[in-house]
Motif scaffolding. Structure first.
Motif, PDB file in Angstrom:
ATOM      1  N   GLN A   1       0.824  -1.201   0.000  1.00 20.67           N
ATOM      2  CA  GLN A   1       0.000   0.000   0.000  1.00 20.67           C
ATOM      3  C   GLN A   1       0.858   1.250   0.000  1.00 20.67           C
ATOM      4  N   ILE A   2       1.926   1.231   0.786  1.00 22.00           N
ATOM      5  CA  ILE A   2       2.845   2.372   0.834  1.00 22.00           C
ATOM      6  C   ILE A   2       3.467   2.602  -0.538  1.00 22.00           C
ATOM      7  N   ARG A   3       3.919   1.536  -1.180  1.00 26.86           N
ATOM      8  CA  ARG A   3       4.560   1.687  -2.487  1.00 26.86           C
ATOM      9  C   ARG A   3       3.580   2.208  -3.534  1.00 26.86           C
TER      10      ARG A   3
ATOM     11  N   LEU B   1      -6.021   5.546   4.609  1.00 28.14           N
ATOM     12  CA  LEU B   1      -5.670   4.130   4.700  1.00 28.14           C
ATOM     13  C   LEU B   1      -5.694   3.625   6.145  1.00 28.14           C
ATOM     14  N   GLY B   2      -5.858   4.520   7.104  1.00 25.84           N
ATOM     15  CA  GLY B   2      -5.998   4.125   8.505  1.00 25.84           C
ATOM     16  C   GLY B   2      -4.705   3.829   9.236  1.00 25.84           C
TER      17      GLY B   2
ATOM     18  N   TRP C   1       8.384   3.016   3.735  1.00 25.63           N
ATOM     19  CA  TRP C   1       8.211   4.466   3.824  1.00 25.63           C
ATOM     20  C   TRP C   1       9.568   5.170   3.859  1.00 25.63           C
ATOM     21  N   GLY C   2      10.489   4.625   4.637  1.00 20.00           N
ATOM     22  CA  GLY C   2      11.824   5.202   4.715  1.00 20.00           C
ATOM     23  C   GLY C   2      12.538   5.185   3.385  1.00 20.00           C
ATOM     24  N   GLY C   3      12.250   4.190   2.543  1.00 20.18           N
ATOM     25  CA  GLY C   3      12.891   4.107   1.238  1.00 20.18           C
ATOM     26  C   GLY C   3      12.497   5.210   0.285  1.00 20.18           C
ATOM     27  N   TYR C   4      11.458   5.964   0.621  1.00 19.93           N
ATOM     28  CA  TYR C   4      11.051   7.113  -0.194  1.00 19.93           C
ATOM     29  C   TYR C   4      11.416   8.437   0.470  1.00 19.93           C
TER      30      TYR C   4
END
Length: 300
Positions: free
Chosen positions: A13-15, A38-39, A66-69
């Motif tokens: 979902q993050i990606r 997304l909660g 998330w950190g990868g972005y």
């Protein structure tokens, strides 16, 4: 945790969210709004209190992703804020709660602050309108939880820096050869890979320990990932050269985020001191203490 790979699904979902949001033109307000849809802010709140009732282990993969972005919205602070809300027995407001101490608290969110007392953490929950409610939790719990969550973001940024570095060294040529064929570049890539791998291992162990021993979890996860920032970012930029600091290339966003996250909720020196305070008083029984902590980490 169920057999369903919840962490993997959340990371996906993050990606998808970041691909839709165009990572090169990040809009903090838009990203924050989508995270709330997304909660994610209620992921660690019990279902009986209106949350999703997930475990810390379910949040490793999405925080690493998330950190990868190097995304600017305060995901770690929102997850920890919701969890502390539940731990302290606050009534969950119909709005996100963000633990102050990392990235800026978004407009409209409730701010949760923590102050260390002798025998407890004093949590203050402040509404956007200004009203405040206070509760206490175990001493050091707020800082330790934020430290472990932030460590996962650092691990994700290190992993992404490694991927970018390997790709750059494989495709960029110098003197008729790929950069990756030069021994000096191979050494830098190996050092970066070592730091990224060690950081991720420390994060996995930290998330495993957090529900049972928050301080030890933070010492391991945040202490090791913060330590990896200096060497990891230096290696990545040496591999990339000048392109690594150009506006259109993502590496500088990752390294700047890592240096910012390095000191959130304590860096390697602070957690190294905490680890020393844990073990130095046990000099006469150091080995049994270490074995007990090892068993705690190895327990299923």
């Amino acid at each position: 945790m169920s057999e369903l790979d919840i962490g993997g699904l959340l990371a996906d979902q993050i990606r998808r969210l970041m691909e839709e949001a165009a990572p090169d033109r990040q809009d903090c307000d838009a990203l924050w709004s989508r995270l709330m849809e997304l909660g994610f802010d209620r992921a660690l709140i019990r279902e009986s209190s209106g949350g999703q009732g997930l475990e810390w282990s379910d949040l490793v993969a999405p925080l690493v992703a998330w950190g990868g972005y190097a995304a600017p919205a305060p995901l770690a602070e929102a997850l920890v804020g919701g969890w502390l809300l539940d731990q302290a027995g606050f009534s969950a407001p119909d709005a996100p709660v963000v633990l102050a101490g990392g990235d800026t608290v978004p407009q409209g969110a409730w701010a949760l602050t923590s102050r260390r007392l002798d025998d407890a953490d004093l949590l203050s929950l402040t509404a956007p309108s200004g009203g405040t409610e206070q509760r206490t939790v175990a001493p050091g719990l707020a800082e330790a939880a934020l430290a472990v969550a932030t460590a996962a973001q650092i691990a994700g940024a290190l992993q992404r820096s490694l991927e970018l570095s390997v790709d750059h060294a494989s495709t960029r040529t110098q003197f008729g050869r790929p950069l990756g064929k030069f021994q000096a570049v191979q050494r830098l890539a190996a050092e970066l890979g070592l730091e990224a791998t060690a950081a991720r291992a420390a994060v996995d162990l930290g998330f495993h320990l957090l529900p049972r021993d928050p301080t030890l979890a933070a010492c391991i996860a945040k202490g090791r990932t913060s330590l990896a920032v200096r060497v990891g970012t230096a290696c990545a930029h040496q591999i990339h050269g000048a392109i690594g600091v150009t506006e259109e290339y993502p590496l500088h966003r990752l390294t700047m985020a890592m240096w910012r996250w390095r000191d959130v909720a304590g860096g390697e020196a602070a957690w190294g001191d905490a680890l020393a305070r844990r073990y130095l008083p046990t000099a006469g029984r150091l080995w049994p203490t270490l074995v007990a902590d090892w068993d705690l980490g190895a327990a299923a």
